[in-house]
Design an enzyme around this catalytic site. Structure first.
Site, PDB file in Angstrom:
ATOM      1  N   GLU A 137     -10.134 -34.863  27.017  1.00 37.82           N
ATOM      2  CA  GLU A 137      -9.136 -34.909  28.098  1.00 37.82           C
ATOM      3  C   GLU A 137      -9.247 -33.655  28.970  1.00 37.82           C
ATOM      4  OE1 GLU A 137      -5.774 -35.663  25.558  1.00 37.82           O
ATOM      5  OE2 GLU A 137      -6.624 -37.624  25.085  1.00 37.82           O
TER       6      GLU A 137
ATOM      7  N   GLY B  87      -7.527 -42.629  21.612  1.00 33.90           N
ATOM      8  CA  GLY B  87      -6.299 -43.209  22.149  1.00 33.90           C
ATOM      9  C   GLY B  87      -6.444 -44.667  22.546  1.00 33.90           C
TER      10      GLY B  87
ATOM     11  N   GLU C 216     -15.857 -36.683  18.689  1.00 33.52           N
ATOM     12  CA  GLU C 216     -14.863 -37.638  19.166  1.00 33.52           C
ATOM     13  C   GLU C 216     -15.485 -38.522  20.242  1.00 33.52           C
ATOM     14  OE1 GLU C 216     -10.647 -36.143  18.448  1.00 33.52           O
ATOM     15  OE2 GLU C 216     -11.317 -35.170  20.269  1.00 33.52           O
TER      16      GLU C 216
ATOM     17  N   SER D   3      -8.753 -42.543  17.155  1.00 32.54           N
ATOM     18  CA  SER D   3      -7.946 -43.621  16.577  1.00 32.54           C
ATOM     19  C   SER D   3      -7.981 -43.664  15.049  1.00 32.54           C
ATOM     20  CB  SER D   3      -8.350 -44.977  17.168  1.00 32.54           C
ATOM     21  OG  SER D   3      -8.182 -44.966  18.579  1.00 32.54           O
TER      22      SER D   3
ATOM     23  N   ASN E 230      -3.643 -33.135  16.832  1.00 33.82           N
ATOM     24  CA  ASN E 230      -3.583 -32.690  18.226  1.00 33.82           C
ATOM     25  C   ASN E 230      -2.399 -33.408  18.873  1.00 33.82           C
ATOM     26  OD1 ASN E 230      -3.983 -32.068  20.903  1.00 33.82           O
ATOM     27  ND2 ASN E 230      -5.804 -33.367  21.136  1.00 33.82           N
TER      28      ASN E 230
ATOM     29  N   HIS F 128     -11.868 -30.567  24.343  1.00 35.91           N
ATOM     30  CA  HIS F 128     -11.344 -31.924  24.158  1.00 35.91           C
ATOM     31  C   HIS F 128     -11.716 -32.790  25.365  1.00 35.91           C
ATOM     32  CE1 HIS F 128      -8.595 -35.267  23.633  1.00 35.91           C
ATOM     33  NE2 HIS F 128      -8.572 -34.927  22.355  1.00 35.91           N
TER      34      HIS F 128
ATOM     35  N   LYS G  41      -1.159 -32.982  21.789  1.00 38.45           N
ATOM     36  CA  LYS G  41      -1.296 -33.141  23.248  1.00 38.45           C
ATOM     37  C   LYS G  41       0.011 -32.738  23.945  1.00 38.45           C
ATOM     38  CE  LYS G  41      -4.579 -36.760  22.198  1.00 38.45           C
ATOM     39  NZ  LYS G  41      -5.361 -37.893  22.659  1.00 38.45           N
TER      40      LYS G  41
HETATM   41  C1  PEP Z   1      -7.652 -36.925  20.010  1.00 34.64           C
HETATM   42  O1  PEP Z   1      -7.027 -36.848  21.048  1.00 34.64           O
HETATM   43  O2  PEP Z   1      -8.321 -35.956  19.620  1.00 34.64           O
HETATM   44  C2  PEP Z   1      -7.607 -38.178  19.270  1.00 34.64           C
HETATM   45  C3  PEP Z   1      -8.483 -38.382  18.322  1.00 34.64           C
HETATM   46  O3  PEP Z   1      -6.638 -39.062  19.635  1.00 34.64           O
HETATM   47  P1  PEP Z   1      -6.287 -40.456  18.896  1.00 34.64           P
HETATM   48  O4  PEP Z   1      -6.246 -40.186  17.420  1.00 34.64           O
HETATM   49  O5  PEP Z   1      -4.946 -40.835  19.440  1.00 34.64           O
HETATM   50  O6  PEP Z   1      -7.372 -41.412  19.261  1.00 34.64           O
END
Ligand code: PEP
Length: 250
Positions: free
Chosen positions: A97, A173, A167, A213, A10, A95, A12
Site C-alpha cells: 500500500e 485484502g 506478500e 488474506s 498490521n 508494504h 493499517k
Molecule cells: C497486509 O496488509 O499486510 C495483509 C496481509 O493484509 P490482509 O491480511 O488483510 O490480506
C-alpha cells in the site's frame, strides 16, 4: 535452524486510541500456546499508548512506516528517533500500500532500510508481485529484483535485523490467498536467492513471513510449510480471537 516464528498484525489506518487500547488489552488476555513472537503495528499516533498498554507483555509493537531522514522539514512524517524514543525498535517497510499509494520505490526503500538499520531497528520488509506479474510468469523475477534493489547491499551481519514478508499484492485484502504450495515455492526461492547472494547461514536464519488474506481457517496449513516462518496479518489482526487463532497455529 534457529530462525524465529513471527506473527505480526498490521493494523493499517484502523483503530482510534480507545479502540487500540481495548484491542491490545484483549490480546494480553490471550494465551500464546505456541512459539511465535507476536508483533502488532498500530497507527503512528497510537504507538506510545500501545507500548504503555503492553508493558509487561511479550507482545512487541512495530511502526508501520518511517521517513528516511533523521529530522527536518517533512510535514506529517515520523523519524526513526521518534519511533525509538517511545520504546519501539521494529518497523514495517515496503508494504504494497505504501508502494502503490505513496509511490515508494526501491531507491526510496533502500534509504529507509539504511536509516532503520543505522538505528539498530528490525525491519519487516514487505515485497511481492502483482497479479499481472504472476499471469506473465514474472513473479520470481519481480521478487528477486525487489529484494536485490533494496536489501542486497546490506552486510551478512546486518541481515540479523531483517525479517522478510512475502506478500503477493493480489492476495492482500482480497480474500484470495496464495495456496500453501505457492507460498512454499516462493519462500524457498527467496531463501535460495539470499543463500546465493550471501551464504546458507544468512539464508537459514532469516524469517520469511507470508502475508495475504491469512485467516484462522488457513493459517495452520500455510504455516506448516518448511520455509514459511510466520505471517503478516492485515484484516484478521483487528479481532483478538482471530489474531490469536493465527498466532496459535504454530
Ligand atoms: C497486509 O496488509 O499486510 C495483509 C496481509 O493484509 P490482509 O491480511 O488483510 O490480506
Amino acid at each position: 535452524m534457529s530462525r524465529k516464528h513471527i506473527v505480526a498484525g498490521n493494523w493499517k489506518m484502523n483503530k482510534n486510541l480507545s479502540e487500540t487500547q481495548a484491542l491490545l488489552t484483549a490480546l494480553t488476555e490471550k494465551k500464546n500456546t505456541g512459539d511465535a513472537q507476536v508483533i502488532v503495528a498500530p497507527t503512528a499516533i497510537n504507538l506510545h499508548a500501545a507500548v504503555t498498554t503492553l508493558e509487561g507483555s511479550e507482545i512487541k509493537v512495530a511502526a508501520q512506516n518511517m521517513h528516511q531522514a533523521e529530522s527536518g522539514a517533512y510535514t506529517g512524517e515520523i523519524s526513526a528517533s521518534m519511533i525509538d524514543s517511545v520504546g519501539i525498535d521494529t518497523v514495517i517497510l515496503g508494504h504494497s500500500e505504501r508502494r502503490a499509494y505513496f509511490h515508494e520505490d526501491d531507491a526510496l526503500l533502500t534509504e529507509k532500510v539504511n536509516t532503520a538499520i543505522a538505528h539498530g531497528f528490525t525491519v519487516i520488509f514487505c515485497f511481492g508481485e502483482e497479479l499481472e506479474d504472476r499471469k506473465n510468469e514474472k513473479h520470481f523475477n519481480v521478487v528477486e529484483s525487489q529484494l536485490k534493489n533494496a536489501l542486497f547491499h546490506l552486510t551478512a551481519a546486518q541481515w540479523s535485523h531483517i525479517v522478510l514478508a512475502y506478500e503477493p499484492v493480489w492476495a492482500i485484502g482480497t480474500g484470495e490467498t496464495a495456496s500453501p504450495e505457492q507460498a512454499q515455492e516462493m519462500h524457498a526461492f527467496i531463501r535460495n536467492t539470499v543463500s546465493t547472494s550471501y551464504d546458507t547461514t544468512t539464508a537459514d536464519q532469516v524469517s520469511i513471513l507470508y502475508g495475504g488474506s491469512v485467516k484462522p481457517g488457513n493459517a495452520k496449513e500455510i504455516f506448516s510449510k518448511p520455509d514459511v516462518d510466520g505471517g503478516l496479518i492485515g484484516g484478521a489482526s483487528l479481532k483478538a480471537d482471530d489474531f490469536f487463532e493465527i498466532v496459535n497455529a504454530f
